[in-house]
Design an enzyme around this catalytic site. Structure first.
Site, PDB file in Angstrom:
ATOM      1  N   LYS A  22      54.237  25.329  37.421  1.00  0.00           N
ATOM      2  CA  LYS A  22      53.615  26.478  38.087  1.00  0.00           C
ATOM      3  C   LYS A  22      52.374  26.029  38.858  1.00  0.00           C
ATOM      4  O   LYS A  22      52.181  26.399  40.014  1.00  0.00           O
ATOM      5  CB  LYS A  22      53.208  27.525  37.043  1.00  0.00           C
ATOM      6  CG  LYS A  22      52.364  28.656  37.618  1.00  0.00           C
ATOM      7  CD  LYS A  22      51.887  29.627  36.560  1.00  0.00           C
ATOM      8  CE  LYS A  22      50.635  29.225  35.854  1.00  0.00           C
ATOM      9  NZ  LYS A  22      49.377  29.440  36.588  1.00  0.00           N
ATOM     10  N   ASN A  23      51.540  25.220  38.198  1.00  0.00           N
ATOM     11  CA  ASN A  23      50.259  24.867  38.801  1.00  0.00           C
ATOM     12  C   ASN A  23      50.387  23.886  39.965  1.00  0.00           C
ATOM     13  O   ASN A  23      49.408  23.601  40.649  1.00  0.00           O
ATOM     14  CB  ASN A  23      49.304  24.303  37.746  1.00  0.00           C
ATOM     15  CG  ASN A  23      48.777  25.398  36.828  1.00  0.00           C
ATOM     16  OD1 ASN A  23      49.080  26.576  37.023  1.00  0.00           O
ATOM     17  ND2 ASN A  23      48.002  25.014  35.829  1.00  0.00           N
ATOM     18  N   CYS A 125      43.560  34.798  34.555  1.00  0.00           N
ATOM     19  CA  CYS A 125      43.360  34.922  33.112  1.00  0.00           C
ATOM     20  C   CYS A 125      41.886  35.100  32.772  1.00  0.00           C
ATOM     21  O   CYS A 125      41.017  34.432  33.337  1.00  0.00           O
ATOM     22  CB  CYS A 125      43.892  33.679  32.396  1.00  0.00           C
ATOM     23  SG  CYS A 125      45.681  33.601  32.335  1.00  0.00           S
ATOM     24  N   ARG A 130      34.519  31.874  35.434  1.00  0.00           N
ATOM     25  CA  ARG A 130      35.316  31.307  36.528  1.00  0.00           C
ATOM     26  C   ARG A 130      34.733  31.601  37.912  1.00  0.00           C
ATOM     27  O   ARG A 130      35.359  32.281  38.729  1.00  0.00           O
ATOM     28  CB  ARG A 130      36.772  31.766  36.433  1.00  0.00           C
ATOM     29  CG  ARG A 130      37.396  31.494  35.085  1.00  0.00           C
ATOM     30  CD  ARG A 130      38.868  31.825  35.044  1.00  0.00           C
ATOM     31  NE  ARG A 130      39.701  30.714  35.465  1.00  0.00           N
ATOM     32  CZ  ARG A 130      41.032  30.758  35.493  1.00  0.00           C
ATOM     33  NH1 ARG A 130      41.658  31.848  35.153  1.00  0.00           N
ATOM     34  NH2 ARG A 130      41.733  29.719  35.881  1.00  0.00           N
ATOM     35  N   ASP A 315      44.903  23.893  28.839  1.00  0.00           N
ATOM     36  CA  ASP A 315      46.070  24.779  28.870  1.00  0.00           C
ATOM     37  C   ASP A 315      47.010  24.582  27.673  1.00  0.00           C
ATOM     38  O   ASP A 315      47.996  25.315  27.539  1.00  0.00           O
ATOM     39  CB  ASP A 315      46.851  24.583  30.180  1.00  0.00           C
ATOM     40  CG  ASP A 315      46.168  25.276  31.347  1.00  0.00           C
ATOM     41  OD1 ASP A 315      45.168  25.972  31.135  1.00  0.00           O
ATOM     42  OD2 ASP A 315      46.638  25.104  32.495  1.00  0.00           O
ATOM     43  N   ARG A 407      54.462  35.199  33.625  1.00  0.00           N
ATOM     44  CA  ARG A 407      53.705  34.595  34.731  1.00  0.00           C
ATOM     45  C   ARG A 407      53.900  33.080  34.749  1.00  0.00           C
ATOM     46  O   ARG A 407      53.846  32.477  35.814  1.00  0.00           O
ATOM     47  CB  ARG A 407      52.207  34.887  34.566  1.00  0.00           C
ATOM     48  CG  ARG A 407      51.786  36.283  34.946  1.00  0.00           C
ATOM     49  CD  ARG A 407      50.282  36.371  34.948  1.00  0.00           C
ATOM     50  NE  ARG A 407      49.723  35.232  35.666  1.00  0.00           N
ATOM     51  CZ  ARG A 407      48.515  34.716  35.466  1.00  0.00           C
ATOM     52  NH1 ARG A 407      47.715  35.247  34.581  1.00  0.00           N
ATOM     53  NH2 ARG A 407      48.097  33.688  36.167  1.00  0.00           N
TER      54      ARG A 407
HETATM   55  C1  UD1 Z   1      43.254  25.372  37.002  1.00  0.00           C
HETATM   56  C2  UD1 Z   1      44.583  25.767  36.403  1.00  0.00           C
HETATM   57  C3  UD1 Z   1      44.398  26.284  34.970  1.00  0.00           C
HETATM   58  C4  UD1 Z   1      43.653  25.253  34.136  1.00  0.00           C
HETATM   59  C5  UD1 Z   1      42.371  24.791  34.826  1.00  0.00           C
HETATM   60  C6  UD1 Z   1      41.696  23.627  34.123  1.00  0.00           C
HETATM   61  C7  UD1 Z   1      46.016  26.457  38.200  1.00  0.00           C
HETATM   62  C8  UD1 Z   1      46.719  27.570  38.899  1.00  0.00           C
HETATM   63  N1  UD1 Z   1      45.198  26.805  37.217  1.00  0.00           N
HETATM   64  O1  UD1 Z   1      42.446  26.542  37.033  1.00  0.00           O
HETATM   65  O2  UD1 Z   1      45.686  26.523  34.420  1.00  0.00           O
HETATM   66  O3  UD1 Z   1      43.302  25.807  32.881  1.00  0.00           O
HETATM   67  O4  UD1 Z   1      42.655  24.367  36.185  1.00  0.00           O
HETATM   68  O5  UD1 Z   1      42.575  22.564  34.001  1.00  0.00           O
HETATM   69  O6  UD1 Z   1      46.213  25.308  38.507  1.00  0.00           O
HETATM   70  N2  UD1 Z   1      34.175  26.236  38.011  1.00  0.00           N
HETATM   71  C9  UD1 Z   1      32.930  26.547  38.494  1.00  0.00           C
HETATM   72  N3  UD1 Z   1      32.804  26.824  39.832  1.00  0.00           N
HETATM   73  C10 UD1 Z   1      33.860  26.780  40.687  1.00  0.00           C
HETATM   74  C11 UD1 Z   1      35.131  26.432  40.182  1.00  0.00           C
HETATM   75  C12 UD1 Z   1      35.255  26.166  38.827  1.00  0.00           C
HETATM   76  O7  UD1 Z   1      31.940  26.590  37.749  1.00  0.00           O
HETATM   77  O8  UD1 Z   1      33.685  27.050  41.884  1.00  0.00           O
HETATM   78  C13 UD1 Z   1      34.336  25.944  36.564  1.00  0.00           C
HETATM   79  C14 UD1 Z   1      35.266  26.943  35.865  1.00  0.00           C
HETATM   80  O9  UD1 Z   1      34.599  28.108  35.508  1.00  0.00           O
HETATM   81  C15 UD1 Z   1      35.702  26.119  34.660  1.00  0.00           C
HETATM   82  C16 UD1 Z   1      35.770  24.693  35.228  1.00  0.00           C
HETATM   83  O10 UD1 Z   1      35.002  24.704  36.422  1.00  0.00           O
HETATM   84  O11 UD1 Z   1      34.735  26.187  33.647  1.00  0.00           O
HETATM   85  C17 UD1 Z   1      37.160  24.203  35.547  1.00  0.00           C
HETATM   86  O12 UD1 Z   1      37.826  25.183  36.333  1.00  0.00           O
HETATM   87  P1  UD1 Z   1      38.928  24.804  37.425  1.00  0.00           P
HETATM   88  O13 UD1 Z   1      39.336  23.385  37.241  1.00  0.00           O
HETATM   89  O14 UD1 Z   1      38.420  25.221  38.758  1.00  0.00           O
HETATM   90  O15 UD1 Z   1      40.126  25.741  36.990  1.00  0.00           O
HETATM   91  P2  UD1 Z   1      41.111  26.561  37.926  1.00  0.00           P
HETATM   92  O16 UD1 Z   1      41.369  25.805  39.171  1.00  0.00           O
HETATM   93  O17 UD1 Z   1      40.674  27.961  37.995  1.00  0.00           O
END
Ligand code: UD1
Length: 428
Positions: A22-23, A125, A130, A315, A407
């Site tokens: 999915k990701n 989620c 986030r 995850d 999902r």
């Molecule tokens: C993606 C994955 C999710 C997985 C996560 C971490 C998809 C669709 N989703 O989510 O399944 O759990 O990676 O492996 O691929 N953060 C900030 N600022 C930002 C962006 C992120 O502070 O602008 C923080 C987030 O709050 C979190 C950390 O960085 O604490 C990691 O998040 P991130 O790697 O961005 O996760 P996602 O891309 O949302």
């Protein structure tokens, strides 16, 4: 709303084919916005997130054609052909973007191709705050002007995006996907330092290269992208889902029995496999074929700390916690990626699990057995943890809010059912 019912305390025996990730599928579909030619993606998992994103891409101007595998009884993935001759709208509305976080990533391609975008702040989620600051700072470094108004990110780059050196203070999967896509069409060289290097990022990079992008450092934490004037069509097969594979590996260890996962690459979730070995499961791993067995002995408590790739993935944290509920001894699980990813704890307690929370740590005191209960899925991966607990629990479990499972897990009931699980869905 549908419910899933599981009558547990049965061993899983059989073979489970692992679907496309999915990701990876979601950012790959979004990459279709970068070209006016057709991007054909095979091994697309059958998930509501894929359908939701396809709907958004349709709104933005993509024609999305889905072809199912010729053998309807197989669990093979679909093929999607995505063609975006022109972007008809640069507005990604709240109604769709609030449903899945990854839809926010259209911001990068829209800005790169149309020099303007209006994208709702994301949902997804409920596992932490986030924020999206890293995405916005990165795009600003590339010359975009950005404001946030009434829940929308308004971005424009009237002279086009420019290459830049962007060092992220923390590793973000979504920001890396977004900036990588934006940089492929920017003017000059972009360097993404401290980039995420999850296998799904590598998969996107490989597809972008097949589309004509110039990217160096694929698979490392420094990505060097030289912008090109245009990208072209390509065909690409989505990488296997390491989280789905890890989930079924944990389910196999939980119930005992003998399960072979086909199609998955053990290197993409080696950290999870080695923790399973430490907990007492037997794992025989070869490319495309991973066998998990457990003899009658009790699982042993094992500590885990979630980390970015190649560490133990966040995850799989909820699923591993479900496994530890019946292990001998006390295990400590530390969640370092998301600050609020313990919503499954109170649901696992309904099965009789003994878990206490201490900030970013959960202490799990293993119990002899779990009993089935009515429970509620709180997010995508947490719902898989409930399935795993239910498979081992005595009696029947009813899982509510299963749209979370739909999902992210392709035909889970069929896959588990084929291995002897007593699992069925009641349609609302
Ligand atoms: C993606 C994955 C999710 C997985 C996560 C971490 C998809 C669709 N989703 O989510 O399944 O759990 O990676 O492996 O691929 N953060 C900030 N600022 C930002 C962006 C992120 O502070 O602008 C923080 C987030 O709050 C979190 C950390 O960085 O604490 C990691 O998040 P991130 O790697 O961005 O996760 P996602 O891309 O949302």
């Amino acid at each position: 709303m549908d419910t899933i019912h599981i009558r547990g305390n049965r061993r899983l025996n059989g073979t489970i084919p692992i679907s496309g990730a999915k990701n990876a599928a979601l950012p790959l579909m979004i990459a279709a916005l970068l070209t006016d030619e057709t991007l054909t993606l095979s091994n697309i998992p059958r998930l509501t997130d894929v359908r939701t994103l396809a709907k958004l891409l349709g709104v933005l101007g993509s024609k999305v054609e889905r072809t199912e595998a010729a053998d309807a009884a197989s669990l093979d993935g679909d093929t999607l052909s995505l063609t975006t001759p022109e972007i008809l709208s640069t507005l990604a509305p709240y109604e769709i973007v609030s449903q899945i976080r990854a839809t926010f990533w259209v911001l990068g391609p829209l800005l790169a191709r149309c020099r303007t975008a209006k994208v709702s702040l994301p949902g997804g989620c409920a596992i932490g705050a986030r924020p999206v600051d890293l995405y916005l700072k990165g795009l600003q470094k590339m010359g975009a002007e950005i404001t946030v108004e009434e829940g929308y990110v308004l971005a424009s780059a009237p002279d086009g995006l420019k290459g830049a050196v962007i060092r992220s203070p923390i590793v973000s999967v979504g920001a890396t996907h977004t900036l990588l896509m934006a940089a492929t069409l920017a003017d000059g060289e972009t360097v993404l330092e401290n980039a995420a290097r999850e296998p799904e990022i590598t998969d996107l990079a490989r597809c972008l290269i097949a589309m004509g992008a110039k990217i160096e450092g694929v698979g490392t934490s420094t990505l060097r992208i030289t912008g090109v004037k245009r990208l072209h069509g390509a065909t690409h097969t989505v990488v296997a889902d390491r989280i789905e594979a890890g989930t079924y590996a944990i389910a196999a260890a939980m119930t005992g029995g003998d399960v072979t996962l086909t199609g998955a690459d053990p290197e993409t979730f080696e950290a999870a496999l080695s923790v399973l070995r430490a907990a007492g499961a037997n794992v025989e791993a070869a490319p495309g074929r991973i066998r998990i067995t457990r003899n009658g002995e009790r699982l042993q408590a094992t500590d885990v700390v979630t980390q970015v790739f190649p560490g133990f993935p966040t995850d799989l944290q909820a699923q591993f916690m479900a496994l530890m509920t019946i292990a001998e001894g006390e295990s400590e699980i530390t969640e370092t990626i998301f600050e609020n990813r313990f919503m499954h704890v109170q649901e696992l307690a309904r099965f009789g699990a003994n878990i206490s929370l201490h900030g970013d740590k959960a202490l799990i005191h293993g119990v002899e057995r779990l009993t089935g209960a009515p429970v509620m899925a709180s997010d995508l991966r947490a719902s898989a943890a409930l399935v795993i607990a239910a498979l081992a629990a005595e009696g029947e479990t009813t899982i509510n809010r299963v749209y979370h499972l739909d999902r992210g897990f392709d035909r889970m009931e069929e896959k588990l059912g084929a291995c002897g699980a007593e699992i069925w869905r009641v349609k609302a």
